[in-house]
Design a protein around this motif. Sequence first.
Motif, PDB file in Angstrom:
ATOM      1  N   UNK A 279     -39.041  56.401 -22.700  1.00  0.00           N
ATOM      2  CA  UNK A 279     -38.496  56.582 -21.356  1.00  0.00           C
ATOM      3  C   UNK A 279     -39.663  56.823 -20.402  1.00  0.00           C
ATOM      4  N   UNK A 280     -39.754  55.986 -19.377  1.00  0.00           N
ATOM      5  CA  UNK A 280     -40.811  56.119 -18.383  1.00  0.00           C
ATOM      6  C   UNK A 280     -40.340  56.974 -17.216  1.00  0.00           C
ATOM      7  N   UNK A 281     -39.102  56.744 -16.786  1.00  0.00           N
ATOM      8  CA  UNK A 281     -38.580  57.431 -15.604  1.00  0.00           C
ATOM      9  C   UNK A 281     -37.063  57.505 -15.727  1.00  0.00           C
ATOM     10  N   UNK A 282     -36.519  58.715 -15.686  1.00  0.00           N
ATOM     11  CA  UNK A 282     -35.065  58.867 -15.797  1.00  0.00           C
ATOM     12  C   UNK A 282     -34.375  58.636 -14.464  1.00  0.00           C
ATOM     13  N   UNK A 301     -52.614  45.669 -23.005  1.00  0.00           N
ATOM     14  CA  UNK A 301     -52.715  47.064 -22.557  1.00  0.00           C
ATOM     15  C   UNK A 301     -53.111  47.202 -21.086  1.00  0.00           C
ATOM     16  N   UNK A 302     -53.060  46.118 -20.331  1.00  0.00           N
ATOM     17  CA  UNK A 302     -53.420  46.187 -18.922  1.00  0.00           C
ATOM     18  C   UNK A 302     -52.229  46.516 -18.034  1.00  0.00           C
ATOM     19  N   UNK A 303     -51.040  46.381 -18.573  1.00  0.00           N
ATOM     20  CA  UNK A 303     -49.834  46.610 -17.783  1.00  0.00           C
ATOM     21  C   UNK A 303     -48.786  47.301 -18.636  1.00  0.00           C
ATOM     22  N   UNK A 304     -47.811  47.894 -17.963  1.00  0.00           N
ATOM     23  CA  UNK A 304     -46.651  48.459 -18.642  1.00  0.00           C
ATOM     24  C   UNK A 304     -45.425  47.660 -18.218  1.00  0.00           C
ATOM     25  N   UNK A 305     -44.673  47.213 -19.188  1.00  0.00           N
ATOM     26  CA  UNK A 305     -43.444  46.472 -18.929  1.00  0.00           C
ATOM     27  C   UNK A 305     -42.270  47.443 -18.999  1.00  0.00           C
ATOM     28  N   UNK A 306     -41.321  47.299 -18.094  1.00  0.00           N
ATOM     29  CA  UNK A 306     -40.186  48.215 -18.047  1.00  0.00           C
ATOM     30  C   UNK A 306     -38.877  47.455 -17.880  1.00  0.00           C
ATOM     31  N   UNK A 321     -43.050  45.530 -13.676  1.00  0.00           N
ATOM     32  CA  UNK A 321     -44.319  45.579 -14.400  1.00  0.00           C
ATOM     33  C   UNK A 321     -45.303  46.379 -13.559  1.00  0.00           C
ATOM     34  N   UNK A 322     -46.005  47.295 -14.198  1.00  0.00           N
ATOM     35  CA  UNK A 322     -46.935  48.185 -13.501  1.00  0.00           C
ATOM     36  C   UNK A 322     -48.335  47.967 -14.054  1.00  0.00           C
ATOM     37  N   UNK A 323     -49.305  47.748 -13.156  1.00  0.00           N
ATOM     38  CA  UNK A 323     -50.698  47.570 -13.568  1.00  0.00           C
ATOM     39  C   UNK A 323     -51.290  48.928 -13.912  1.00  0.00           C
ATOM     40  N   UNK A 330     -56.683  45.059  -6.989  1.00  0.00           N
ATOM     41  CA  UNK A 330     -55.323  45.580  -7.135  1.00  0.00           C
ATOM     42  C   UNK A 330     -55.414  46.946  -7.815  1.00  0.00           C
ATOM     43  N   UNK A 331     -55.023  48.027  -7.133  1.00  0.00           N
ATOM     44  CA  UNK A 331     -55.197  49.374  -7.699  1.00  0.00           C
ATOM     45  C   UNK A 331     -54.320  49.622  -8.917  1.00  0.00           C
ATOM     46  N   UNK A 332     -54.791  50.487  -9.790  1.00  0.00           N
ATOM     47  CA  UNK A 332     -53.968  50.946 -10.915  1.00  0.00           C
ATOM     48  C   UNK A 332     -52.721  51.628 -10.368  1.00  0.00           C
ATOM     49  N   UNK A 333     -51.605  51.447 -11.053  1.00  0.00           N
ATOM     50  CA  UNK A 333     -50.349  52.027 -10.614  1.00  0.00           C
ATOM     51  C   UNK A 333     -49.539  51.124  -9.717  1.00  0.00           C
ATOM     52  N   UNK A 334     -50.091  49.961  -9.346  1.00  0.00           N
ATOM     53  CA  UNK A 334     -49.368  49.021  -8.487  1.00  0.00           C
ATOM     54  C   UNK A 334     -48.245  48.351  -9.274  1.00  0.00           C
TER      55      UNK A 334
END
Length: 350
Positions: A279-282, A301-306, A321-323, A330-334
């Motif tokens: 769980x990333x965000x409830x 490992x460059x991005x998180x898929x949700x 998808x979050x970088x 492109x900043x991290x967290x975008x």
Amino acid sequence: MDELHLLRTTRNSTGTVLPAVLAAGREKLMQKAAEEESSRRAAGPVHARRPWRRTLLASAAAAALVATLVAVDVVGANERPGATAEAALVLNAAATAAINTSDPVVQPGQYLKIETTGVIMMFERGPANEATHRWLASMDRQMYVPADRTGEWVWASEPSAPVQFFGEGSRQASERMAAERRAFGMPMEGEVLRAPGGQWGGSDWYVLNDMSLNEVIKSAPRDPDELLKMIYAQTEGNHWNTEAEAFMAFANILRTGAVPADLRAVIYQAIALIPGVSVVDREATLDGRTGVSLGMKSSNYRARMEIIIDPASGHVIGEREVQLREDKGVPAGTVTAWTAITASVVDSAP
């Protein structure tokens, strides 16, 4: 002419649970949740740099949620590792809700209208054929699926437009690409495509390496273990991280918005068997709707898929998808891509 590239593919009888089984499942999941919380405390904060809210289920809430599950022992079947206990609870609750919540009923002559509103990452290629400037652009679609799925499907697209730039260079690159499209007579506005039986371009709409959407809906196993085995076989060789590729494959199928409730429920249960899903965000909000975001890192490992779902209804809200690290401005967290999905029944198509 610089080509237009997308960083993502086109998005484009349950029985009664015996009390003994329910108790055993509750005890196993609660023990797993307690162990994870203990190890998490010992290791210190996880992903301290990220702003996402990560709240473990309270014991009472977890027990209440387990009590609603149709198959409480899906996670850990044959003692195999799977998603975190918290993610498994959410996924299995969503599976139960999908079974108990009726899909929209499409009468003869009507259509299931699937609206996808989203954003994708676009870029221009430089002299060495490498991606240079990047920007985000809208990607909005409406697909009309007839009551008789062998009939004509209709896909309407809206004009794509930039929504976020990463520096003046990306803005100029976007303008160059638009100018080139106009110069070569390429369409700038949306279009309407028609496909008998959902065969776009005269061929089936493939959502897996060797399986079309219609084939997946018709013949995919309705057993989570067997379904996951099928997905592993279909994604074998895509990348070295088989779990990440399986998660993405399920996202590709769910993204269509055309998956019936019985298959959607089994997909949720199969995702609960994938190691690394958490769980990333409830309280993840996407296009004005809030659900629970479940995710894992991509193969590189460059991005998180949700995947964002509503456990109360079993519906898919969308995906994103979050970088995870800065790359080419492109900043991290975008959030580099997202798609929100809604479905309704309408009497006509364009």
